[in-house]
Scaffold this active site. Structure first.
Site, PDB file in Angstrom:
ATOM      1  N   GLY A  86     -56.928  43.566-111.134  1.00  0.00           N
ATOM      2  CA  GLY A  86     -55.777  44.125-111.836  1.00  0.00           C
ATOM      3  C   GLY A  86     -54.496  43.439-111.383  1.00  0.00           C
ATOM      4  CB  CYS A  87     -50.991  44.604-111.632  1.00  0.00           C
ATOM      5  SG  CYS A  87     -49.367  44.113-111.060  1.00  0.00           S
ATOM      6  CG  PHE A  88     -50.678  38.988-108.935  1.00  0.00           C
ATOM      7  CD1 PHE A  88     -49.473  39.541-109.310  1.00  0.00           C
ATOM      8  CD2 PHE A  88     -50.874  37.619-109.145  1.00  0.00           C
ATOM      9  CE1 PHE A  88     -48.471  38.770-109.893  1.00  0.00           C
ATOM     10  CE2 PHE A  88     -49.884  36.827-109.717  1.00  0.00           C
ATOM     11  CZ  PHE A  88     -48.675  37.411-110.096  1.00  0.00           C
ATOM     12  NE  ARG A 140     -53.597  50.154-107.052  1.00  0.00           N
ATOM     13  CZ  ARG A 140     -54.898  49.999-106.831  1.00  0.00           C
ATOM     14  NH1 ARG A 140     -55.491  48.866-107.187  1.00  0.00           N
ATOM     15  NH2 ARG A 140     -55.597  50.945-106.257  1.00  0.00           N
ATOM     16  CB  SER A 141     -54.556  42.644-105.990  1.00  0.00           C
ATOM     17  OG  SER A 141     -54.878  43.013-107.296  1.00  0.00           O
TER      18      SER A 141
END
Ligand code: MHO
Length: 209
Positions: A15-17, A19-20
């Site tokens: 998902g959105c990096f 957050r990753s």
């Protein structure tokens, strides 16, 4: 003689990096995190034109403290890998879920872990893919430590490091995770207490000019 620790790196898309990066930054044994693009064929991708790549995070870790197997557990437990494309509000090929591997042993471990997840979530399909890592393209500076950069006070407490230092910093990786509230609760609390203490103890207050 001092020898540097045996560092390894692993790359995941979940998902959105922004957050990753925060998902992995607080783990004991993780020393550096970098967001970027991987999994596609386009050369020199950019955020607004990433082609067929997925938003990814590269995790540099000390394998004496954390293993690839443990990173896989964090990967599975921290996002919804049943969605074909994306996480929550983020929909699209760039948000797909991928475990990148650097050889047969990692592929094997990844497949075993995927099989386990598939058995656990009987009714749904595990869409996460497993693929050998090609090139990992680091993303633009403004995407690195994004969560931390939303908290200027934290940057200030770190001494407003120049961008390159911030990107390499172990502490920045951790505080980026803290800023996103993705550290384990006990660590989240410990950092809270410490920061409150520092701020109370005394930043010099500018009262007059
Ligand atoms: N929905 C997110 C996506 C960002 S992530 C780096 C946003 O706030 O734009 O793809």
């Amino acid at each position: 003689p001092t020898t540097s620790p045996p560092l390894k790196s692993a790359v995941f898309a979940l998902g959105c990096f922004w957050r990753s990066e925060a998902v992995f930054g607080c783990l004991n044994g993780v020393l550096q995190t970098t967001v970027g693009y991987a999994g596609g064929s386009k050369t020199n991708p950019e955020y607004r034109s990433l082609g067929d790549h997925a938003e990814s995070v590269q995790v540099v870790y000390d394998e004496r403290l954390i293993s690839f197997r443990q990173l896989l557990e964090v990967f599975w437990s921290s996002h919804d890998y049943r969605q074909v494309f994306g996480q929550g509000p983020d929909v699209g090929n760039q948000y797909r879920s991928i475990i990148f591997t650097n050889g047969t042993e990692e592929s094997r471990l990844a497949s075993v872990s995927k099989g386990r997840e598939q058995t656990k979530s009987k009714s749904s399909i595990v869409t996460a893919q497993i693929q050998p890592l090609g090139t990992f393209y680091p993303a633009e500076p403004e995407h690195q430590k994004f969560e931390l950069k939303r908290r200027p006070v934290l940057l200030q407490l770190m001494g407003n490091l120049p961008e390159e230092e911030l990107e390499r910093s172990h502490l920045a990786a951790k505080l980026n995770s803290y800023a996103a509230e993705l550290c384990p609760p006990n660590i989240q609390k410990k950092i809270d207490v410490k920061i409150t203490e520092i701020i109370k103890k005394g930043w010099p207050i500018l009262s007059d000019l």
